[in-house]
Design an enzyme around this catalytic site. Sequence first.
Site, PDB file in Angstrom:
ATOM      1  N   HIS A 125     188.180  12.515 -63.459  1.00  0.00           N
ATOM      2  CA  HIS A 125     189.553  13.139 -63.999  1.00  0.00           C
ATOM      3  C   HIS A 125     189.534  14.706 -62.918  1.00  0.00           C
ATOM      4  O   HIS A 125     188.783  15.210 -62.825  1.00  0.00           O
ATOM      5  CB  HIS A 125     189.712  13.391 -65.264  1.00  0.00           C
ATOM      6  CG  HIS A 125     188.435  14.224 -65.930  1.00  0.00           C
ATOM      7  ND1 HIS A 125     187.397  13.572 -66.408  1.00  0.00           N
ATOM      8  CD2 HIS A 125     188.314  15.657 -66.336  1.00  0.00           C
ATOM      9  CE1 HIS A 125     186.505  14.666 -66.779  1.00  0.00           C
ATOM     10  NE2 HIS A 125     187.152  15.931 -66.821  1.00  0.00           N
ATOM     11  N   HIS A 170     191.468  18.234 -62.995  1.00  0.00           N
ATOM     12  CA  HIS A 170     192.167  19.335 -63.752  1.00  0.00           C
ATOM     13  C   HIS A 170     193.424  19.890 -62.870  1.00  0.00           C
ATOM     14  O   HIS A 170     192.864  20.367 -61.803  1.00  0.00           O
ATOM     15  CB  HIS A 170     191.328  20.144 -64.182  1.00  0.00           C
ATOM     16  CG  HIS A 170     190.187  19.794 -65.057  1.00  0.00           C
ATOM     17  ND1 HIS A 170     190.369  20.023 -66.728  1.00  0.00           N
ATOM     18  CD2 HIS A 170     188.955  19.144 -65.100  1.00  0.00           C
ATOM     19  CE1 HIS A 170     189.305  19.546 -67.215  1.00  0.00           C
ATOM     20  NE2 HIS A 170     188.414  19.159 -66.192  1.00  0.00           N
TER      21      HIS A 170
HETATM   22  P1  AMP Z   1     185.341  17.918 -68.077  1.00  0.00           P
HETATM   23  O1  AMP Z   1     184.603  18.889 -68.813  1.00  0.00           O
HETATM   24  O2  AMP Z   1     185.728  18.189 -66.901  1.00  0.00           O
HETATM   25  O3  AMP Z   1     184.531  16.788 -68.105  1.00  0.00           O
HETATM   26  O4  AMP Z   1     186.676  17.698 -68.959  1.00  0.00           O
HETATM   27  C1  AMP Z   1     186.993  16.981 -70.097  1.00  0.00           C
HETATM   28  C2  AMP Z   1     188.255  17.351 -70.706  1.00  0.00           C
HETATM   29  O5  AMP Z   1     188.792  16.444 -71.422  1.00  0.00           O
HETATM   30  C3  AMP Z   1     188.198  18.581 -71.375  1.00  0.00           C
HETATM   31  O6  AMP Z   1     189.076  19.539 -70.792  1.00  0.00           O
HETATM   32  C4  AMP Z   1     188.956  18.246 -72.822  1.00  0.00           C
HETATM   33  O7  AMP Z   1     189.954  19.044 -73.245  1.00  0.00           O
HETATM   34  C5  AMP Z   1     189.658  16.843 -72.523  1.00  0.00           C
HETATM   35  N1  AMP Z   1     189.741  15.867 -73.640  1.00  0.00           N
HETATM   36  C6  AMP Z   1     188.954  15.681 -74.198  1.00  0.00           C
HETATM   37  N2  AMP Z   1     189.464  14.983 -75.232  1.00  0.00           N
HETATM   38  C7  AMP Z   1     190.667  14.629 -75.058  1.00  0.00           C
HETATM   39  C8  AMP Z   1     191.715  13.804 -75.528  1.00  0.00           C
HETATM   40  N3  AMP Z   1     191.580  13.093 -76.453  1.00  0.00           N
HETATM   41  N4  AMP Z   1     192.772  13.877 -74.803  1.00  0.00           N
HETATM   42  C9  AMP Z   1     193.254  14.752 -73.672  1.00  0.00           C
HETATM   43  N5  AMP Z   1     192.155  15.306 -73.204  1.00  0.00           N
HETATM   44  C10 AMP Z   1     191.027  15.589 -73.850  1.00  0.00           C
END
Ligand code: AMP
Length: 146
Positions: A104, A106
Site C-alpha cells: 500500500h 500512503h
Molecule cells: P503500514 O504501517 O505502512 O503497514 O500501514 C498500515 C496502515 O493501515 C496504517 O496506517 C493503519 O492505520 C491502516 N489500517 C489498518 N486497518 C485499517 C482499516 N480497516 N481500514 C483502513 N486503514 C487501515
Amino acid sequence: MSHLEADCLFCKIIRGEIPSYTVFENDDVKAFLDISQVNPGHVLLVPKNHLVNFFSYSPEDAQRYLQYIPTLAKAILKSNARFTGMNVMTNNGQVAGQVVMHSHIHLIPRFPDDGLTIPTRNNAAKYDQAAYEQIANDIKQSLEVS
Ligand code: AMP
Ligand code: ZN
C-alpha cells in the site's frame, strides 16, 4: 477477480468483507481512507493483487499499480484548500514499519503548521568519498545481477 488471500486485511477490504471509505476503485487498484488519518485526507492506494510490498513487484506491476499515484495525489490536494503539499510513502518490510503485509502507498496531505514531522538525520559528516563509492558500487552491482 485478482489473486487475493483469505486472511489478509486489505484483501478483505478489496472483497468488501470489511468496510472502507473508498475514494477510487477500478480493476487494478482500490484507494480508501487510512483509518488512522495521520492528517485528514490520508489515503491508501492498494493493488488488487495480493503483493506483499515493492520487493514483490515486477516492472509490469509497477506500471500497472503506481500509475495512479499522481492522479490521486492531485485529487487529494484539490479536495481541501488548506492542503499545499503531500508525503507519498510506502513502508516495505517489518523493519521499515510495514504492519499490513499487503502493499500500500500512503498519500498524506500536508498543510502549514500541521505539526507532522517526518524524521530525518544528516550523516554526511560520517562518510568520505571511498565510503560513498563503496555503497554506490554495491547497489550498482545488485542492479546488474538482478
Ligand atoms: P503500514 O504501517 O505502512 O503497514 O500501514 C498500515 C496502515 O493501515 C496504517 O496506517 C493503519 O492505520 C491502516 N489500517 C489498518 N486497518 C485499517 C482499516 N480497516 N481500514 C483502513 N486503514 C487501515
Ligand atoms: Zn492481501
